[in-house]
Design a protein around this motif. Sequence first.
Motif, PDB file in Angstrom:
ATOM      1  N   GLU A 601       6.878   1.319 -12.896  1.00 40.25           N
ATOM      2  CA  GLU A 601       6.189   1.445 -14.181  1.00 40.25           C
ATOM      3  C   GLU A 601       4.684   1.476 -13.931  1.00 40.25           C
ATOM      4  O   GLU A 601       4.166   0.700 -13.123  1.00 40.25           O
ATOM      5  CB  GLU A 601       6.531   0.263 -15.097  1.00 40.25           C
ATOM      6  CG  GLU A 601       5.900   0.309 -16.495  1.00 40.25           C
ATOM      7  CD  GLU A 601       6.269  -0.896 -17.354  1.00 40.25           C
ATOM      8  OE1 GLU A 601       7.006  -1.787 -16.865  1.00 40.25           O
ATOM      9  OE2 GLU A 601       5.801  -0.977 -18.505  1.00 40.25           O
ATOM     10  N   GLN A 602       3.994   2.383 -14.666  1.00 38.65           N
ATOM     11  CA  GLN A 602       2.532   2.491 -14.514  1.00 38.65           C
ATOM     12  C   GLN A 602       1.901   2.497 -15.937  1.00 38.65           C
ATOM     13  O   GLN A 602       2.365   3.219 -16.815  1.00 38.65           O
ATOM     14  CB  GLN A 602       2.120   3.757 -13.741  1.00 38.65           C
ATOM     15  CG  GLN A 602       0.606   3.894 -13.656  1.00 38.65           C
ATOM     16  CD  GLN A 602       0.144   5.200 -12.998  1.00 38.65           C
ATOM     17  OE1 GLN A 602      -0.953   5.229 -12.443  1.00 38.65           O
ATOM     18  NE2 GLN A 602       0.939   6.270 -13.034  1.00 38.65           N
ATOM     19  N   THR A 603       0.824   1.781 -15.991  1.00 41.21           N
ATOM     20  CA  THR A 603       0.073   1.791 -17.249  1.00 41.21           C
ATOM     21  C   THR A 603      -1.404   2.005 -16.911  1.00 41.21           C
ATOM     22  O   THR A 603      -1.949   1.342 -16.015  1.00 41.21           O
ATOM     23  CB  THR A 603       0.224   0.454 -18.007  1.00 41.21           C
ATOM     24  OG1 THR A 603       1.612   0.204 -18.231  1.00 41.21           O
ATOM     25  CG2 THR A 603      -0.528   0.476 -19.351  1.00 41.21           C
ATOM     26  N   HIS A 616      -4.365   4.672 -22.136  1.00 40.36           N
ATOM     27  CA  HIS A 616      -4.289   6.153 -22.198  1.00 40.36           C
ATOM     28  C   HIS A 616      -2.912   6.660 -21.767  1.00 40.36           C
ATOM     29  O   HIS A 616      -2.437   7.674 -22.307  1.00 40.36           O
ATOM     30  CB  HIS A 616      -5.422   6.726 -21.316  1.00 40.36           C
ATOM     31  CG  HIS A 616      -5.522   8.209 -21.286  1.00 40.36           C
ATOM     32  ND1 HIS A 616      -5.389   9.017 -22.403  1.00 40.36           N
ATOM     33  CD2 HIS A 616      -5.762   9.096 -20.250  1.00 40.36           C
ATOM     34  CE1 HIS A 616      -5.533  10.286 -22.079  1.00 40.36           C
ATOM     35  NE2 HIS A 616      -5.780  10.349 -20.733  1.00 40.36           N
ATOM     36  N   LEU A 617      -2.295   5.956 -20.827  1.00 40.27           N
ATOM     37  CA  LEU A 617      -1.008   6.475 -20.258  1.00 40.27           C
ATOM     38  C   LEU A 617      -0.026   5.315 -20.067  1.00 40.27           C
ATOM     39  O   LEU A 617      -0.422   4.197 -19.713  1.00 40.27           O
ATOM     40  CB  LEU A 617      -1.230   7.148 -18.918  1.00 40.27           C
ATOM     41  CG  LEU A 617      -2.287   8.270 -18.866  1.00 40.27           C
ATOM     42  CD1 LEU A 617      -2.605   8.585 -17.402  1.00 40.27           C
ATOM     43  CD2 LEU A 617      -1.819   9.494 -19.605  1.00 40.27           C
ATOM     44  N   HIS A 618       1.226   5.602 -20.302  1.00 41.14           N
ATOM     45  CA  HIS A 618       2.301   4.671 -19.934  1.00 41.14           C
ATOM     46  C   HIS A 618       3.525   5.512 -19.550  1.00 41.14           C
ATOM     47  O   HIS A 618       3.958   6.396 -20.297  1.00 41.14           O
ATOM     48  CB  HIS A 618       2.638   3.729 -21.095  1.00 41.14           C
ATOM     49  CG  HIS A 618       3.760   2.811 -20.736  1.00 41.14           C
ATOM     50  ND1 HIS A 618       5.089   3.030 -21.087  1.00 41.14           N
ATOM     51  CD2 HIS A 618       3.737   1.642 -20.031  1.00 41.14           C
ATOM     52  CE1 HIS A 618       5.832   2.055 -20.624  1.00 41.14           C
ATOM     53  NE2 HIS A 618       5.031   1.176 -19.970  1.00 41.14           N
ATOM     54  N   ILE A 619       4.036   5.119 -18.388  1.00 34.99           N
ATOM     55  CA  ILE A 619       5.149   5.934 -17.856  1.00 34.99           C
ATOM     56  C   ILE A 619       6.007   5.088 -16.916  1.00 34.99           C
ATOM     57  O   ILE A 619       5.498   4.182 -16.223  1.00 34.99           O
ATOM     58  CB  ILE A 619       4.628   7.199 -17.142  1.00 34.99           C
ATOM     59  CG1 ILE A 619       5.784   8.136 -16.774  1.00 34.99           C
ATOM     60  CG2 ILE A 619       3.809   6.817 -15.913  1.00 34.99           C
ATOM     61  CD1 ILE A 619       5.269   9.520 -16.294  1.00 34.99           C
ATOM     62  N   THR A 620       7.257   5.365 -16.883  1.00 36.44           N
ATOM     63  CA  THR A 620       8.178   4.746 -15.902  1.00 36.44           C
ATOM     64  C   THR A 620       8.826   5.860 -15.077  1.00 36.44           C
ATOM     65  O   THR A 620       9.092   6.954 -15.567  1.00 36.44           O
ATOM     66  CB  THR A 620       9.274   3.914 -16.604  1.00 36.44           C
ATOM     67  OG1 THR A 620       9.970   4.740 -17.532  1.00 36.44           O
ATOM     68  CG2 THR A 620       8.644   2.718 -17.332  1.00 36.44           C
TER      69      THR A 620
END
Length: 626
Positions: A601-603, A616-620
Motif C-alpha cells: 500500500e502506498q499513500t 494526492h494518491l492512494h493505491i494498493t
Amino acid sequence: MLCRTETPSPAARGAGVTRLRHLAVRQRGGAGAGAGAGAGPAGRGRRRRPEMVICCAAANCSNRQGKARRGAVSFHRFPLKDSKRLIQWLKAVQRDNWTPTKYSFLCSEHFTKDSFSKRLEDRHRSLKPTAVPTIFQLVEKKHDKLDYVRSRRKIARQVPVRDGEAPREGGGEVAHRTPSPSQDLMVMQGTKEMEEAALQEEIGLMPEEEKALHSQLDSPRRRTLGDHLGAKPGAQKKPERSPVEDCARGGWAGSWVADRSGVSVDDFTPPASGACKFIGSLHSYSFSSKHARERPSLPKEQLERKRPKRDVEPSCSSHLSGHDKAVTEVSPTSSLTATPQKPSQGLSASPADLTPRPATEAVLGRKGDTDANPMSINEVIMSASGACKLIDSLHSYCFSSRQSKSQVCCLREQVEKKNGELKLLRQRVSRSDSQVRKLKEKLDEMKRNSFPYLNSLISQDCETPQLNPVMEPLSWMLGTWLSDPPGDGTFPTMKPFQYLEEVHISHVGQPMLNFSFNAFHPDTRKPMHRECGFIRLKPDTNKVAFISAQNTGLVEVEEGEVNGQELSIASHSIARISFAKKPHVEQITRKFRLNSDGKLEQTVSMATTTQPMTQHLHITYKKVTP
Ligand code: HEM
C-alpha cells in the motif's frame, strides 16, 4: 518291332517287322541273345553293354545304320537342347504322341544338301547348327496306332527276354531287366511338382504356337506318368525310352528290347520317364545350359550331393534302376553304335550329329577321348538314360536353389527394408537435430541483436544476486507489483481520478533497491506519470533515503525510517526543471506498507505553492512475481 510308322503300309509294316529283328540283344555271355552284330574288340570285356542300331525316326523312312552303303546315309540327333529348332524338327517330322530322345535320329535324306556344313574324310556329315529337315514322305495317319500295336506285339514275341528269365506280363520294352521293388518306386515319386513348376514357367514364356506343340508333347507324358503312379505296387514300371524305344520306328536293336504282352500306344509315348524326357528334350535346355555349360564336368560326387535326399527318384529313374542293374552286368566294352554319353557330354555338348562310328571309338568316346576306363554305375545311369537323371538332379538342385534364393531374397528384402526405415529415421533425427541447432543459433543471434547489453554483461550472470544484507529491512518491498484495485488520485484543485500502476522494486546485490513507478490511464492505458530511483539504507540503522526522478521534471530526495514492513519518508530536497508546470510542489510525504493480505500500500501527500499538505494518491498493489 517297335517301329511306329505313321502310315503302316504293308510294305512299311513288313519293313518294321524286319527291322525289329535287328533289335535282337547282343549280349556277350547272354544265352538269349546272339552275338552282337556290332560286337567288336571293344565288346570283349567283363561287362556287357547293349547294342544299338541307329534308325531314322521319320515316318515312312526305313533307313537304319548299315542298311545303306557306309557313309551314304548319316544319322543326326534331334536338337533336344535347342527348343526352337527342336520344334521345327518336330513340325517337320509330324509324328503324333511322340517325343524324341537323345537316341532319336533323322537320317540325312530328310535334309537338303545345304543343311550340311562339311563332309569329312570318313564320310561323316555334320549338320549346320541351323539345319531343319524338310524332306519327308508324309502319309495318312489312319490305322497308324493299330498297325503299330500289331507290329509291336509281333516284335515282342520275337525278342528274347533276359537270359533265363521267363517272359513277364506287362513288361514293356525292357523285358530283360528286373528292377527291384525299391528301384520301381523311383518312378512313383520324385520331383513332379518341381518339373511342372519349371515347365509352366518355361512354357509361359513361349509363343502360343510353341505352347501348343509343348502341350502336344506334354500330354502323353502326363497321362502315362499318371497311369504309372496309379499302377499296382511292384509292377514293373515303364523304363525310360531307351535306344530301343527310339528305334522302335526305324529298327533299333537293343539287348533290352522286348514286349511280352499286348501293348498300347502309350507304351511308345513317353512313359513314366516322360517328364524327364520332356525336361531332357525341351525344358532341360535352360537348366542344362545354365548348369552343365558352366560346369560341364560336374563330378558325380557333387551331383550325388546335390541330388535331393529322398527314397525315390523321379521320372525315368525307375527303369534306370533296372537299367543300372542290367548295365552293370554287361561288358563295358560291348559294341555300341550309339555311344551313351557321359554326363558332361550329355549335357554340355550340343545335340551331336551321330553317324555310325567304329565300335571301339564308340565305346571310348569320341576321338581324342582317352577315358577308356569302365564307367561306374552312376556314370552309366547318367549315360545311357542318365541325361534325364542328371537333368533331374540339376533340375531339382536348381529348383531348390531357386527356392533358397527366393527365401534369401525375401530375407534380404526385409533386411534392406528395415535398413531403409532405419536410415530414414536417422535422417529425420539428424534433420531434427540440425533444425534445433539452427533454431538455437538463430535465437542466440536475435538475442545478441536485441539485447546487446544483456548479452555482453547482465546475461552472463542470469541468476539473481543475493540480496545485499544492508537492504534486508526493505526486502519486503522487492518484487513486481500491479495496482489492485486502480489507484485513486485526488487534490483540491482537480477532479478525482483513477489510474493503473506497475511497480518494479529490485536489486542487483548492491546495498540499495532500484525502483520504477509507471502509471497508466485506466481506460486508454496510455502512459501517465512515471518516476524511478533508488532506495538506500544507512548501514546498521533503519534510516532510509529515497531518491526519485519524475517525468514531470521533478527530482527529489526523501528520507525516513523503515519499521518493520512500513516505510515512512518525507521530502528532504526537491529540485525541478526551469520550465516545470505550476503550481510547484513544495513538500511530499510517502508511506509504504506491506499489508497483512500481502498487498503493498502506498499513500502520497503533497503541498504546493497554492495548497497545504493534502493526500494526492492512494493505491494498493498485488505482487505479481515472487
Ligand atoms: C509524488 C509524485 C507526484 C507529485 C509530486 C505530483 C504533483 C502534482 C502537482 C503539483 C500537480 C498540480 C496540482 C495543481 O494544479 O494544483 C499535479 C497534478 C496532477 N497530478 Fe500529480 N503528482 C505526483 C504523482 C502523480 C501521479 C502518480 C499521478 C497519476 C496519474 C498524478 C496525476 C496528476 C493529475 C491527473 C493532475 C492534474 C492535472 C495536471 O495538472 O496535469 N500525479 N500533480
